[in-house]
Motif scaffolding. Structure first.
Motif, PDB file in Angstrom:
ATOM      1  N   UNK A  96      79.404  28.098  -6.432  1.00 27.67           N
ATOM      2  CA  UNK A  96      78.114  27.697  -6.711  1.00 27.67           C
ATOM      3  C   UNK A  96      77.478  27.982  -8.013  1.00 27.67           C
ATOM      4  N   UNK A  97      78.132  28.982  -8.687  1.00 26.34           N
ATOM      5  CA  UNK A  97      78.021  29.300 -10.122  1.00 26.34           C
ATOM      6  C   UNK A  97      78.586  28.607 -11.129  1.00 26.34           C
ATOM      7  N   UNK A  98      79.350  27.629 -10.477  1.00 25.85           N
ATOM      8  CA  UNK A  98      80.257  26.850 -11.550  1.00 25.85           C
ATOM      9  C   UNK A  98      79.336  25.463 -11.805  1.00 25.85           C
ATOM     10  N   UNK A  99      78.369  25.005 -10.842  1.00 24.81           N
ATOM     11  CA  UNK A  99      77.829  23.757 -11.089  1.00 24.81           C
ATOM     12  C   UNK A  99      76.730  23.752 -11.600  1.00 24.81           C
ATOM     13  N   UNK A 100      76.540  22.500 -12.598  1.00 21.51           N
ATOM     14  CA  UNK A 100      75.551  21.853 -13.097  1.00 21.51           C
ATOM     15  C   UNK A 100      74.888  20.780 -12.395  1.00 21.51           C
ATOM     16  N   UNK A 101      73.986  20.979 -12.001  1.00 25.41           N
ATOM     17  CA  UNK A 101      73.721  19.503 -11.003  1.00 25.41           C
ATOM     18  C   UNK A 101      72.244  19.589 -10.594  1.00 25.41           C
ATOM     19  N   UNK A 102      71.806  18.430  -9.873  1.00 26.02           N
ATOM     20  CA  UNK A 102      70.846  18.511  -9.135  1.00 26.02           C
ATOM     21  C   UNK A 102      70.993  18.256  -7.546  1.00 26.02           C
ATOM     22  N   UNK A 103      70.766  19.165  -7.069  1.00 20.75           N
ATOM     23  CA  UNK A 103      71.235  19.273  -5.567  1.00 20.75           C
ATOM     24  C   UNK A 103      70.861  20.366  -4.747  1.00 20.75           C
TER      25      UNK A 103
END
Ligand code: IOT
Ligand code: MG
Ligand code: MG
Length: 503
Positions: free
Chosen positions: A108-115
């Motif tokens: 989850x440290x890798x993610x750029x998102x809206x989730x």
């Protein structure tokens, strides 16, 4: 490229070791609902997926592990090479699950998102929010049972359970909000929980030459808009200020030769129609103006609190005109881009030209946004649309927050670096237009104030009364789970006013 709408925009889910079921799905999000159940060794997962036609893209499975994902990712291209030798996952849920297989919670440290995500593995429930907590996620746990939902009201009947890290929710003792940029790793049998922060606002400030700062902002914002423009023409909610006009200009460039769609809202008391029209004409957008009568606007107060689950009266005043607009849009489900949130990292709300005070305001706002839910997709979701905010893209935010204050306020202008970054694609009058808040440009602050003073609230108590009104609305539509259509703003205002003014 993002799909028209994410596979799921929300969920309610329960992991049970005792055969129990989650509560009824009381939710503001208006999309279709797909029930979904899975039994694995010793536990069952029951979920209701709020989806837009293809709920299967919102869950993924590998061995004993299942992932539910509401929302979407914006850095898929960066993430895919982390999974060498595999066929690319067919959905964002499958991608996150594959990354989890390699990195566990650190995925989850890798993610750029809206989730918002829920992962169920034997004996384990993992809950995760994006860096900004922009898709709210709530949890309730007792030994042997974990409930999670993207709206607090869905968990309103949950009994007080394990003390969990996270934000308390007003009058819902059994519920916690998962903080922004956080993974909670829970043992289902015990309810014991470990918390991991996956993002924090930058504290340091970067010193850059003007042109480098301008280029960094332009590139990051352009990438963020590109990642958010779906296969169809998006709709930009446009005030004609620098924030939304910049998004509209970058989206228009991505859509050409098709015209981008833009919409402006106003009321019978105030609007920014002329300023938005200047931008629409310049970009050649298919532009629409929506006038919401003030009495209708004020009737949407319960809907705003219902969707945002927010008790902050200032934030509710920002969100009310947008909610009223979304509920007026009609038509098929749209992907909506906004300029919301630009003023937070740039200190735009504070009309402050002293640099120390400007950075103090930025630090304060970046410390306090969590839990306000001002970015929630439920505001547009209550009308069946999906909204997304390029300024709160993780990479844009990292750039904007970290610029030294003298790049934000410069040459006598607020938000200077943004204005400079977009000056080649917008009319000069838009580039130099002073800030006007949506609550000011629509007359919302003034009409909410008048509603209270007309009910007898003394001028000096209006601010306090607004807080009480918003809290009481929260108690009706979230804590009690009532539909906002059954809650009259006027009656709540009368009640608050009566409590303040001895008669
Ligand atoms: P403002 O910045 O005026 O508006 C936010 C977004 O709402 C705009 O970028 C635009 O996309 C949309 N919008 C505004 N007015 C209209 C309109 N008339 N018609 C259609 N769309 C419109 C408050 C504010 O000033 O809004 N929001 C701030 C600050 C939030 C403070 N939060 C915090 N401190 N935690 C913001 O940054 O957006
Ligand atoms: Mg703004
Ligand atoms: Mg504005």
């Amino acid at each position: 490229m993002a799909p028209t709408l994410p596979a799921a925009v929300g969920f309610l889910a329960g992991i049970h070791q005792d055969g129990g079921r989650p509560p009824q799905p009381v939710l503001a999000t208006a999309s279709s609902r797909a029930p979904w159940t899975q039994h694995t060794a010793g536990q069952s997962l029951h979920a209701v997926l709020l989806h837009s036609g293809a709920p299967d893209g919102a869950h993924a499975h590998a061995r004993d592990t299942t992932l539910l994902l509401a929302g979407e990712l914006y850095n898929r291209e960066q993430l895919l090479p982390l999974l060498p030798g595999r066929t690319p996952p067919g959905s964002d849920a499958a991608l996150v699950l594959a990354l989890f297989g390699t990195y566990d919670v650190h995925a989850f440290r890798l993610l750029n998102g809206r989730f918002a995500a829920l992962l169920a593995a034997p004996g384990r429930a993992v809950l995760a929010t994006d860096h900004a907590g922009s898709l709210p996620l709530y949890v309730s746990a007792t030994p042997g049972r974990v409930l999670a939902a993207t709206e607090a009201k869905a968990l309103r009947a949950a009994p007080p359970g394990q003390p969990l890290p996270g934000r308390p929710v007003r009058r819902l003792a059994g519920v916690r909000q998962v903080p922004a940029g956080t993974v909670l790793d829970l043992g289902v049998a015990t309810g014991r929980c470990t918390s991991h922060r996956t993002w924090a606002p930058p504290l340091a400030r970067r010193v850059l030459p003007e042109e480098d700062a301008v280029e960094a902002v332009r590139r990051a914002l352009d990438d963020a808009v590109r990642a958010r423009v779906g296969p169809d023409v998006p709709l930009v909610v446009l005030s004609g200020g620098i924030d939304s006009s910049s998004v509209a200009a970058l989206a228009a460039a991505r859509c050409r030769p098709a015209p981008v769609d833009t919409v402006s809202m106003g009321t019978d008391e105030a609007d920014e129609f002329p300023q938005a029209r200047v931008v629409a004409r310049h970009l050649g957008s298919a532009h629409r103006e929506v006038t919401v009568p003030t009495d209708e606007l004020l009737r949407r107060l319960p809907h705003t609190v219902w969707a945002a689950e927010c008790t902050d009266p200032d934030i509710v005043e920002y969100l009310l005109p947008l909610t009223a607009l979304y509920l007026r849009l009609g038509g098929p489900a749209r992907r909506i881009l906004t300029g919301y949130g630009a003023d937070i990292p740039l200190g735009g709300m504070h009309r402050e030209d002293r640099l120390p005070a400007l950075d103090t305001a930025v630090c304060h706002d970046m410390d306090t946004y969590d839990g306000l839910n001002e970015l929630t997709p439920v505001l547009s979701g209550a009308a069946g649309h999906w909204s997304t905010h390029p300024y709160w893209d993780r990479d844009v935010l990292d750039v904007l927050v970290s610029l030294e204050a003298g790049l934000k306020r410069r040459h006598g202008r607020d938000k200077w670096v943004l204005r400079a970054a977009l000056r080649d694609v917008l009319p000069h009058e838009t580039v130099v237009r002073p800030k006007l808040g949506v609550h000011e440009g629509s007359g919302t602050t003034a009409s909410f104030t008048r509603l209270l003073t007309d009910a007898g609230v003394p001028a000096g108590r209006v601010r306090h009364a607004k807080r009480l009104v918003v809290q009481e609305l929260f108690d009706r539509v979230v804590v009690e789970g009532r539909h906002p259509g059954d809650v009259a703003t006027g009656a709540v205002v009368e009640h608050v006013a009566a409590g303040l003014v001895p008669r």
